[in-house]
Every structure is written in C-alpha cells, then in structure tokens.
Design an enzyme around this catalytic site. Structure first.
Site, short mmCIF file in Angstrom:
data_model
loop_
_atom_site.label_atom_id
_atom_site.label_comp_id
_atom_site.label_asym_id
_atom_site.label_seq_id
_atom_site.Cartn_x
_atom_site.Cartn_y
_atom_site.Cartn_z
N SER A 289 0.82 -1.20 0.00
CA SER A 289 0.00 0.00 0.00
C SER A 289 0.86 1.26 0.00
CB SER A 289 -0.95 -0.06 1.19
OG SER A 289 -1.96 0.85 1.03
N ASP B 208 -9.54 -5.17 -4.17
CA ASP B 208 -9.07 -4.08 -3.31
C ASP B 208 -9.84 -2.79 -3.64
OD1 ASP B 208 -7.67 -2.21 -1.85
OD2 ASP B 208 -5.69 -2.85 -2.53
N HIS C 1 -7.53 -5.57 0.12
CA HIS C 1 -6.29 -4.80 0.30
C HIS C 1 -5.15 -5.54 1.04
CE1 HIS C 1 -3.96 -1.21 0.13
NE2 HIS C 1 -3.98 -1.02 1.43
C1 LIG Z 1 -5.46 5.43 -0.59
S1 LIG Z 1 -4.46 4.20 -0.12
C2 LIG Z 1 -3.54 4.71 1.22
C3 LIG Z 1 -2.62 3.71 1.73
C4 LIG Z 1 -3.20 2.94 2.86
N1 LIG Z 1 -3.57 3.86 3.89
C5 LIG Z 1 -4.69 3.76 4.57
O1 LIG Z 1 -5.50 2.95 4.44
C6 LIG Z 1 -2.20 1.97 3.42
O2 LIG Z 1 -1.03 2.19 3.37
N2 LIG Z 1 -2.69 0.88 4.02
C7 LIG Z 1 -1.93 0.01 4.87
C8 LIG Z 1 -2.86 -0.41 5.96
C9 LIG Z 1 -2.75 0.39 7.11
C10 LIG Z 1 -3.06 1.71 7.08
C11 LIG Z 1 -3.04 2.41 8.20
C12 LIG Z 1 -2.70 1.80 9.34
C13 LIG Z 1 -2.41 0.46 9.38
C14 LIG Z 1 -2.43 -0.24 8.25
C15 LIG Z 1 -1.50 -1.32 4.37
O3 LIG Z 1 -2.25 -1.94 3.64
O4 LIG Z 1 -0.46 -1.80 4.83
#
Ligand SMILES: CSCC[C@H](NC=O)C(=O)N[C@@H](Cc1ccccc1)C(=O)O
Length: 868
Positions: A722, A810, A842
């Site tokens: 991500s 996703d 995701h």
């Molecule tokens: C529009 S996508 C943004 C990236 C995503 N952020 C938030 O959802 C992301 O990096 N996801 C992470 C999951 C995550 C996000 C925030 C806190 C913990 C985990 C991922 O999939 O690793």
C-alpha cells in the site's frame, strides 16, 4: 514427542486405595480452598508424567507419583529409599489400558487437569522450541547457507518448511476476565488465531485459565479448543449468562445468524434473529460499528445490525395488488432492483446503513431503535446508566461515505438516545471525529476519544470526559494532543482500539493502549490528575496490549519481534502501580532463536530538517539473523517500510519479517516521520511531502544500517504494501542502482488516477498537502501536485525487477494502480512479475494468499540478488 504427557488419575470408584495413595503421593495441599482430596477426583482428573520418577509416568519400579517439584537431591533420596524398600507395595503396576488422552496437537494434554501450569507450559515451549530449532538445524538460514550462490541453497521447499514452523505460533485475538462466586477465583477466557495452511484458513481456538488471584497462581488451564463460528460471545454483568451470536450455513450454503442465551449449565434459548426480519446481518466485532452488550439488569442485549432493505421488484413483476398483500406491497420498491447502496469501503462492504437493536432476552423479541437521524449510521453502542437509553457513535454518511477502515477522522458524534422519551441528543462537539464511548463503573463519567474530522487518516487523539448527569455543562479533555515529546515523555494518545471495559474499579483510572515510539504500551490514566503512567507487565517483552479489565484485574497480551504472543494477568494497585502483581498465564512463549533485533534511532540530516516542525527524530526496528556476520559475510537487507503512512511498526511479533529474517535476511522496518507514536508534529510533517521526506527517511535508515556494517550494501531489496508499496516503487525510481529487487503489495503508484477510484479520496488530497472537502474538484494545480508525488513520475529511471502482488477486490488501492505500473515497467523493459489474487482485497491476508505472496517474494529476492 518429548515433554510432558498426562494420564488419567485412578478413579476412587474403581480403585479407592490407589486413588488415595496417589492423592497423598503427589503432595498437593489437602486442606484449604484448593485442597486436593479423593472426593475431588473424577473422570476429568489427570496427572502429569513429570510426577513420576523418570518423568515418563508410572513404571514397574516407580508405580506411584511423587510431588512434582522435587530437587535432584530429593529425587535421589527417594530412589535410595525405594531401592531399600524394594517393590513391595502390592499395587498393580502401570496399567497399559489407561485410556489415552487428547493428542491432536502432537503432545498430550488434559482437559481439567491436576498439574502445575509450568508443566504444560514447558510442553508447549518444547513443542515450538524444538520445531524452530529443528528448522534452523536442518535447513540453516536458507539464504545464508551459501551467500555467494543463494539461489542454489534456497528452494521453495526450504522456505515452505520455515513458513510452516511459524504458523505454529498462535496470536491472541481477545481475552476476557470473569470473577467466580469466590472472588479470589478468576477465570480468563482467551481466544487465539492460528494459520492452518493445509485447511487454507485461520482457525480460532479458546483456552480458559483458572487463577487464584489471592495466591497469584494458575490453578488450571483448559486445552485449546477450536471455536470457529462465534461472532460474539459476551457474558452478562453478573457472569450468570452468556449471549452468543453464532453464524452457521443453512442447507443452501448461505450464512445465517442465531442468537443464543446460555446459563452456567445449558443453552437457555436460540433466537433466529434473521427470521424475525427486523434488520439485516448483525455486525461483528469489526472495530468500527460492531458492539454487543447486555443491559445492566440483564434483561436485554443491545447490538448493531445492517438496516433492513425494502424488497426490490421489477417494473414487470405483475403480482396482483390485493387488499391482503397491501402492507407487504408497500415494503417493496418497484424498479429498485439495481439501486446502488453505497458501502463504507475497503473491508466494510457489508455495511451501508446501520441500525441499533435491542433484544428482549425473556421474550426473544427485537426492537429497532427508530430515532436515529436518517443521515447517521450508528455503531459502538453502549447502555446508558440505568439502562434508560443508549450512547453510541453516529457517523454522518451524507453527502457520501468515505472509507472507514484505518481512518479515524470521519465526521461523527457521540449521541445519547433516551429510549423511554424517544429523544436524541448530541454529546460531543461539532467538527470532530469520535470513537469508543465508555462509562465508568459507577456510571458517573463518560469518556471517549476524539480527533479532528479532517486531515490525516490517523493522528493523535484527545481523551474527552463528561460527568454524565452534568453533560450539558461541558466536556473536558483529560488528555490533549501532544505536538512533540522528548525522549521518554508521553508522545500523545495513538490508538486503534479501547477495551470494552477500560476503567479500574475506582472510576478514576483508565487503562488504555497506545503506540509510544516503536512500541505498543499499556498506560494507566488518572482522570483527576491527568497523569499517564506506563505499565510494563513483563520486562522480557517489548510490546503489550491490554485486552480486558475487571475490577483492578487486567489481562495483557505481550510479544516481541522474536517472541510469540503470550498472556499476562495483573492486579493493579492504582495508588502505587509499581506494586502491582503480575502472573504469566502461558509460560514464556518461545524466543525465536534464529534472529535478534534492535531499535535504531535516526536524526534526519540537516538538509532534511522540516522547515516548520524542525528536528523530528524517527526510529526503525532491525531484525538480524543470528550468526549472520560469521566469517565476515553480512546478510542481505530487506528494507520494509510500513503502510499508512500513519501507522507504525510497534515491535510486537510480526509474521512476515520473522519469516524473512528466519530465512537469512536482515529486515529493516522503518518508522519514518509521519508514523504513529511520535507526537502530532511528526504526523503533520509528512503532509505535502509524501514521496520525498518518507522516501529519504527510509533510504537513509538503510544507509545507516549498512554503514554500521550490519548488512550487505550490495544486496539490498525493498518491499512494502500500500503506502509501503508506494515507498518501494518510489525508492527504486529515485535510487535505481541501490536495490536489487522490489516487491510491492497493492502499491499506490499514481495519485492522479487513484484520486477518482480509491474509497478514501480524502487521503490523496490530504497527503499531498491539500484540504479535502466533499465537493472539492481536482484541478490542474492539484493534479500536478499529485503527479509530482507519484512513483510513476520516475518510471523511466527504474531498473530494479519488480514483483507485484495484487488483490483484485481491493477498494483502497484499486488493482488498476498495480496494473498501470506493470504496463509501464513492461514498456520500459524492466523485469516484472505480477501475481493477482481474484478474491482478495487490500491486505492480502488470507492464509493461502499470504503464504503464496510471502514465499514468492523470498524467491524473487533470491533470484535477483544473484543474477547480477
Ligand atoms: C489510498 S491508499 C492509502 C494507503 C493505505 N492507507 C490507509 O489505508 C495503506 O497504506 N494501508 C496500509 C494499511 C494500514 C493503514 C493504516 C494503518 C495500518 C495499516 C497497508 O495496507 O499496509
């Protein structure tokens, strides 16, 4: 299998004298609360083989048990005495017809047991310990075996084997404390999750520990029992009843939900809640909407469900419109068959509009609480004092919903609904996003968390409180936002969850979880003095998370990067937390011996100091294979930044880096500026700078590790998911000669195309430093900012081979982000391999998918580390 086994105890009704002899011989107290006498022996009584000379159970020479805790000298004395006496007992020797016990887990365990907790723990310890030691002994670190030709020394069988060993380590998912009628006797019910690669699923199992809190000992512990179909299992306040929501497939294979009420001995009733047709599916413990709570008087259960949808029918459905069907007909919506119901985004696709429901336990009837405003989706409901109403979080879903997963900033209010007066009021302030309302045990105080209702997807929270009866007089922040904190100072409250019971019995102190630097900490907050004190139940573990609180008892999950999770029970003394008592429920879980780890502090170089927020330090966690620097050969390095960007690697046990490191890679998890747990300034510092500040923080963290001689600078690869995939693809674009391979899971690659497709459009605006509002349109200026921040900007520089792992379902980072990047790599002649998982969203966390992705990534790294 080495270790402890359990055998049945002689039954008094079969052989009274043998039973009596064994009771005396095993040396347990025969008086007092925990007396063990013949009348306690029943069919579920077992004895551990360690109670016998030789440790393997009764033998012809030593047919009777001895006390479990004996010194070598005592043992020798016992043997000498025995030799002198010869075998004159007249007792039958070991009866080989003793029924075998449960050995499903490869070692033998008893259900209700007469053994010391340490014995059982040793058996688990041995099982996992041997498995891991065996893995390293037999396979070595797959990569390091021959670091010049790693592709020859690593086979997927070796990695699969290593993977399998780690799947043996369960992770705790929840625990609840219950006091028995005798207040000193406490039971802790724990739920665990374990990967089962052969069944291709995560299995859940429960274990119950019975403790004597006064003596601070574990009295007994049940064997693990698989429990896979419980959505909720909640005890009533008195502990007399349980409400269980179970899901079960019907004959057609559709999931059905049943609400069951149990007393101490049996199921009292089952209610087919769906059959009542009052609402859609009841929401599980999803961390967002779900809650399930008994009323104080134990007459009702409050829960959250999806709203019932009107039955849709076709324009051409020509059912006659008769008197008798009139009311039914009104419920159906002609032409609405294809109506779009928006959901709450990634991983919350089953929820669109929610409702609050109350079930009358006596009659089994369900009422849907009607007074919730139309533009609000309610959740996280709790009973208000006297069961007179409910307090809940209401998320505003107009003009449209933005994804809720990992997003704390969604506009919401704490509401109070007076059920009798059918009156609703807002408790929290406007312009805020709120979570986790919790009443104090004396019902005098209400606390909840709040943040701004805009901006980054996670940030520092305030802890808000009001006196319930004087709630109209205002709210006060108990903990405010912390902008920055010096070393060891409280960096502010950063949390994803608050336990359902979070108060101590004095209604003054709260126990909360928070990220504090690269660590999950349990903190006790005094609501009067506003002080925050860390409690560290066990110095041997790095990270801890409170799971439940009962009176002043707490149960805490502990782990470290190289230590599998285990539970600790504690009795807190709020006035003197240092004298709190701790008791380990599982013996120390195995420390994984194949690697070590350390925290590394980083200070950005002068050219990277933030113009507004100044010097902001950050940290990383480095995993190092043991013996990796033997013969001067340094391990290859996997640079592994987290996603978010507002998330953190908290030093709890993490499966993926553990497998990587076990396979011989050094792994660097970077908590770059913008991570949780380092104050609000750090969070804000990254806005408008993604793709630059975070990229440089990661690269320079890797440089530092290499400069220190801890890893091989010619063998560096990068991986991330991500936003972590965004960083991986940026890094290979900005430093084309640095990385030998990259692996990106659902990476963000092009913000200009993602802005119209992700479930969290707000993320794209916020992270490039723009303000988001629901009606903002992207214009050329904003689009150019988004382009400048995107990995695709540097596609022409990329040389590093890329492995893409893509969840085709996703909603957060749509698969088109990976596929667009794949096309560009292909067009530019860069080696690329793309794995697509048709049913995954995701996280790619399904067991089979996770395993495939992980093993493929190791093979990809090995292949490209050697093909230069
Ligand atoms: C529009 S996508 C943004 C990236 C995503 N952020 C938030 O959802 C992301 O990096 N996801 C992470 C999951 C995550 C996000 C925030 C806190 C913990 C985990 C991922 O999939 O690793």
């Amino acid at each position: 299998m080495q270790g402890v086994e359990f055998i049945y105890f002689p039954q008094p009704n079969v052989d009274y004298s043998k039973c009596e002899k064994w009771v005396t011989a095993c040396g347990r107290p025969t008086t007092g609360k925990h007396a063990f006498v013949v009348k306690n022996v029943n069919r579920n009584t077992y004895i551990c083989t360690k109670h016998f000379v030789g440790g393997k159970g009764p033998t012809a020479e030593y047919p009777d048990p001895i006390p479990a805790v004996v010194s070598n000298a005592e043992l020798e004395a016992f043997k000498r005495r025995k030799r002198r006496k010869s075998s004159s007992s007249g007792d039958s020797t070991f009866d080989s017809s003793v029924p075998t016990t449960d050995n499903r887990y490869g070692y033998i365990v008893a259900k209700a047991a007469l053994y010391s907790e340490a014995d059982l723990d040793k058996s688990i310890h041995n099982m996992v310990g041997h498995a891991l030691t065996k893995a390293v002994e037999e396979t070595g670190h797959p990569y390091l075996e021959d670091s010049n030709t790693p592709h020859r020394s690593v086979s997927y069988e070796t990695i699969v084997e290593a993977y399998r060993y780690f799947t043996q380590l369960p992770e705790v998912t929840s625990a609840s404390i219950r006091a028995e009628e005798n207040e000193n006797i406490i039971s802790v019910q724990s739920m665990w999750s374990q990967r089962d690669i052969d069944r291709k699923e995560k299995t859940s199992f429960g274990r119950t520990y019975v403790l004597d809190a006064a003596k601070n000992v574990v009295v007994s512990c049940s064997s693990p029992q698989e429990i896979n179909n419980q959505v909720w299992n909640v005890a009533s306040p008195s502990g007399k009843y349980r409400a269980i929501l179970r899901k079960q497939k019907d004959k057609k294979g559709d999931d059905k939900q049943y609400l069951e009420i149990w007393n101490a001995v049996q199921k009292v009733k089952t209610i087919n809640v769906e059959g009542l047709e009052k609402h859609g599916k009841i929401i599980s413990d999803d961390g967002h909407f779900g809650s399930f709570q008994w009323s104080r008087a134990e007459g009702h259960v409050l829960y959250v469900a999806e709203k019932k949808r009107p039955k849709a029918s076709s324009f051409f459905d020509s059912k006659p419109f008769s008197e008798s069907t009139e009311s039914k007909e009104k419920e159906t919506a002609r032409g609405d068959e294809f109506l779009y119901y928006q959901n709450w985004g990634e991983q919350i696709t089953e929820q669109s509009s929610t409702v609050l429901c109350v079930m009358d336990v006596e009659t089994g009837t369900v009422s849907v609480l009607e007074s919730v405003p139309e533009n609000v989706s309610p959740g996280q409901a709790v009973w208000a004092p006297d069961d007179a109403g409910v307090v809940f979080i209401g998320w505003i879903h107009e003009p449209y919903r933005l994804g809720l997963k990992h997003c704390v900033q969604r506009r919401s209010f704490v509401y109070h609904l007076d059920i009798q007066k059918n009156k609703i009021e807002k408790i929290s302030e406007d312009g805020r996003a709120v979570r986790f309302p919790r009443f104090s045990p004396d019902d005098r105080w209400l606390v909840y968390l709040d943040t701004l209702d805009s901006g980054p997807h996670n940030m520092c929270s305030r802890l808000m409180m009001c006196e319930w009866e004087r709630r109209h007089d205002g709210l006060k922040p108990i903990l405010d936002i912390v902008n920055s904190a010096k070393e060891e100072e409280f960096p502010g409250l950063f949390t994803w969850s608050v336990p359902v019971h979070t108060w101590l019995s004095d209604s003054i102190h709260l126990v909360l979880n928070t990220f504090w630097g690269s660590r999950s900490e349990v903190v006790v907050v005094n609501t009067q003095t506003k002080s925050v004190v860390r409690v560290r139940p066990d110095l041997a573990s790095w990270s801890s998370t409170v799971l439940d609180i009962h009176g002043n008892h707490v149960v805490i999950g502990c782990s470290s990067p190289n230590q599998a999770p285990y539970l600790i029970f504690g009795t807190l003394v709020p006035s003197d937390l240092g004298s709190s008592q701790w008791l380990r429920l599982d013996n120390k879980s195995e420390v994984i011996t194949s690697f070590e780890w350390q925290i590394i502090q980083h200070s950005p170089s002068s050219d990277r100091v933030h113009p507004k927020y100044g010097n902001l330090d950050y940290e990383s966690i480095l995993y190092l294979p043991k013996g990796s620097s033997v013969n001067g050969s340094k391990p290859p390095l996997i640079l592994f930044p987290h996603g978010g960007p507002h998330s953190v690697c908290d030093g709890s046990f993490a499966f993926q880096p553990a497998v990587y490191c076990h396979c011989g890679f050094a792994v660097l998890l970077v908590n770059f500026r913008g991570s949780l747990g380092f104050g609000q300034d750090s969070i804000l510092s990254i806005l408008g700078r993604i793709g630059d500040q975070d990229v440089k923080d990661c690269k320079s963290a890797a440089d530092e590790v290499i400069e220190k001689g801890l890893a091989d600078g010619t063998k560096v690869v990068v991986c991330g998911g991500s936003h972590g995939g965004f960083l991986a693809t940026h890094l290979i674009g900005q430093y084309p000669d640095y990385f030998k391979a990259a692996c990106a899971r659902n990476p963000v690659t092009n913000l200009t195309s993602m802005v119209g497709t992700t479930d969290i459009i707000s993320w794209v605006f916020t992270e490039v430093g723009e303000t988001f509002s629901y009606d903002t349109q992207v214009d050329a200026t904003i689009l150019s900012k988004m382009w400048d921040a995107s990995p695709v900007r540097c596609i022409k520089q990329v040389k590093t081979p890329v492995l893409l792992q893509v969840g085709l379902k996703d909603l957060r980072v749509p698969p088109s982000q990976s596929l667009e990047y794949w096309k560009m790599l292909k067009a530019n002649g860069v080696p690329v391999r793309c794995l697509t998982y048709p049913d995954s969203n995701h996280p790619l966390s399904e067991v089979e998918v996770e395993a495939d992705g992980l093993i493929n990534s190791i093979l990809w790294f090995c292949q490209h580390l050697t093909s230069q």
